[in-house]
Design a protein around this motif. Structure first.
Motif, PDB file in Angstrom:
ATOM      1  N   CYS A  15       0.849  -1.190   0.000  1.00 49.58           N
ATOM      2  CA  CYS A  15       0.000   0.000   0.000  1.00 49.58           C
ATOM      3  C   CYS A  15       0.885   1.242   0.000  1.00 49.58           C
ATOM      4  CB  CYS A  15      -0.918   0.010   1.225  1.00 49.58           C
ATOM      5  SG  CYS A  15      -2.243  -1.208   1.154  1.00 49.58           S
ATOM      6  N   LEU A  16       0.643   2.127  -0.957  1.00 54.88           N
ATOM      7  CA  LEU A  16       1.427   3.350  -1.113  1.00 54.88           C
ATOM      8  C   LEU A  16       0.648   4.526  -0.556  1.00 54.88           C
ATOM      9  CD1 LEU A  16       2.610   2.820  -4.805  1.00 54.88           C
ATOM     10  CD2 LEU A  16       3.868   2.257  -2.705  1.00 54.88           C
ATOM     11  N   THR A  17       1.259   5.300   0.334  1.00 60.80           N
ATOM     12  CA  THR A  17       0.590   6.446   0.941  1.00 60.80           C
ATOM     13  C   THR A  17       1.529   7.640   1.008  1.00 60.80           C
ATOM     14  OG1 THR A  17       1.214   5.936   3.248  1.00 60.80           O
ATOM     15  CG2 THR A  17      -0.772   4.858   2.377  1.00 60.80           C
ATOM     16  N   HIS A  18       0.936   8.841   0.966  1.00 61.34           N
ATOM     17  CA  HIS A  18       1.686  10.091   1.036  1.00 61.34           C
ATOM     18  C   HIS A  18       0.951  11.058   1.962  1.00 61.34           C
ATOM     19  CE1 HIS A  18       3.782   8.556  -2.504  1.00 61.34           C
ATOM     20  NE2 HIS A  18       2.602   8.418  -3.092  1.00 61.34           N
ATOM     21  N   LEU A  58       5.753  12.818  -9.362  1.00 64.31           N
ATOM     22  CA  LEU A  58       5.317  11.631  -8.626  1.00 64.31           C
ATOM     23  C   LEU A  58       4.152  10.950  -9.328  1.00 64.31           C
ATOM     24  CD1 LEU A  58       5.191   9.710  -6.240  1.00 64.31           C
ATOM     25  CD2 LEU A  58       4.086  11.526  -4.903  1.00 64.31           C
ATOM     26  N   LEU A  59       3.162  11.736  -9.740  1.00 64.56           N
ATOM     27  CA  LEU A  59       2.006  11.165 -10.416  1.00 64.56           C
ATOM     28  C   LEU A  59       2.399  10.574 -11.772  1.00 64.56           C
ATOM     29  CD1 LEU A  59      -0.833  13.749  -9.661  1.00 64.56           C
ATOM     30  CD2 LEU A  59      -0.095  11.763  -8.332  1.00 64.56           C
ATOM     31  N   ALA A  60       3.304  11.228 -12.459  1.00 64.79           N
ATOM     32  CA  ALA A  60       3.747  10.705 -13.754  1.00 64.79           C
ATOM     33  C   ALA A  60       4.415   9.345 -13.593  1.00 64.79           C
ATOM     34  CB  ALA A  60       4.702  11.696 -14.415  1.00 64.79           C
ATOM     35  N   PHE A  61       5.231   9.203 -12.558  1.00 63.22           N
ATOM     36  CA  PHE A  61       5.877   7.914 -12.314  1.00 63.22           C
ATOM     37  C   PHE A  61       4.848   6.830 -12.025  1.00 63.22           C
ATOM     38  CE2 PHE A  61       7.118   4.938  -8.968  1.00 63.22           C
ATOM     39  CZ  PHE A  61       8.058   4.183  -9.661  1.00 63.22           C
ATOM     40  N   GLY A 259      18.041  11.104  -2.868  1.00 59.65           N
ATOM     41  CA  GLY A 259      18.006   9.646  -2.782  1.00 59.65           C
ATOM     42  C   GLY A 259      16.655   9.050  -2.477  1.00 59.65           C
ATOM     43  N   TYR A 260      15.772   9.830  -1.852  1.00 61.76           N
ATOM     44  CA  TYR A 260      14.484   9.262  -1.426  1.00 61.76           C
ATOM     45  C   TYR A 260      13.554   9.002  -2.607  1.00 61.76           C
ATOM     46  CZ  TYR A 260      15.633   9.956   3.486  1.00 61.76           C
ATOM     47  OH  TYR A 260      16.228   9.876   4.727  1.00 61.76           O
ATOM     48  N   GLY A 261      13.582   9.855  -3.613  1.00 60.93           N
ATOM     49  CA  GLY A 261      12.775   9.602  -4.795  1.00 60.93           C
ATOM     50  C   GLY A 261      13.224   8.350  -5.519  1.00 60.93           C
TER      51      GLY A 261
END
Length: 297
Positions: A15-18, A58-61, A259-261
């Motif tokens: 599950c991916l969350t932001h 982020l959305l494009a990825f 590095g986090y991206g």
């Protein structure tokens, strides 16, 4: 089902969350200029510069790889409008309440529209003061839904503040299906089990937080060590048909957090390559909650 909460055809779920805390860089410019001895951060105060507005990339990825995530929006108090003057010059006051955004501002409205049309989940990021205040949580949810134009299903509390079981009782009472606050800002792992659970033996579900990006070794200093930690979590999730929930703050995709991206992108692509189901908690809830077995942490 291959696991209670893992959709058929997949070995585990991610599950991916932001948490959308600070989409604009404000007081952080001065902070980093001083602490990192780098005056170039002051340039980010210039009009038109929005280094923490990382949503397009982020959305494009995620769109490219056919996945979606959840974005939890924060509607919090303002330092100078809502807090007492004695807090205006305190470090805690600035950390908690300065640099806020208004969910009714045009850029945020535009972002919410993009997320809604594109199939991303929008949820509630309950404010710092709302952890034990049902009326405040209800009003924050109402305002967010009014701007979004549709109901929200779940969320997470700011700073992972949680009163157990009171906060969950509030979430359930205001009409939310799930919470994903239970976790640590400093440690990562499956400390609360491999599956979501139902604290009240009803439809309300808790998705434990497995990893927040800030708990990992700094990938800007040692990317291989940070990736090894994530890789071990993926292997553990696959071995246990688990649900792994990850939190990445949007500002961590900026140059302030090197590095986090890259780490997030490798997390997603590796999970997909290992036959994981990848998406937002609300979608997994819709797929699996009706048949999931009640569990405890």
């Amino acid at each position: 089902m291959s696991g209670d909460w893992v959709p058929d055809g997949h070995d585990f779920a991610l599950c991916l969350t932001h948490d959308v805390d600070r989409p604009y860089k404000t007081y952080q410019s001065l902070f980093y200029a001083l602490t990192r001895r780098d005056p170039s951060h002051l340039l980010d105060l210039a009009p038109g510069r929005r280094p923490y507005w990382t949503f397009p990339e982020l959305l494009a990825f995620e769109r490219k790889h056919g996945v979606r995530s959840a974005f939890y929006l924060l509607d919090e108090q303002s330092l100078f409008r809502d807090r007492p003057p004695r807090e205006w010059l305190t470090a805690e006051g600035w950390q908690l309440y300065a640099g806020r955004y208004d969910i009714e501002d045009d850029p945020i409205r535009g972002l919410l529209g993009t997320l809604r049309r594109g199939g991303w989940e929008v949820g509630l990021h309950g404010s710092y003061e709302a952890v034990d205040d049902r009326a405040m949580l209800r009003e924050e949810k109402r305002r967010l839904e009014a701007v979004l134009g549709e109901p929200v299903r779940g969320g997470r509390q700011h700073y992972l503040r949680l009163e157990r079981p009171a906060t969950w009782e509030h979430y359930r009472a205001i009409g939310l299906d799930y919470d994903t606050t239970l976790g640590s800002p400093d440690e990562y792992g499956f400390a609360h089990g491999y599956q979501p659970f139902r604290p009240f033996d009803d439809e309300f579900v808790v998705f434990p937080l497995t990893v927040m990006e800030g708990a990992l070794p700094d990938p800007g200093e040692d990317f291989d060590r940070a990736w090894a930690a994530l890789e071990s979590l993926l292997a553990e999730a696959a071995a246990n048909e688990a649900v792994m929930t990850a939190l990445w703050h949007p500002r961590h995709f900026s140059r302030d957090h090197p590095g986090y991206g890259r780490l997030y992108r490798r997390l997603v692509t590796t999970a997909l390559a290992r036959d994981a189901w990848v998406g937002p908690p609300g979608e997994l809830y819709s797929l699996c909650a009706p048949t999931a077995v009640t569990a405890d942490d």
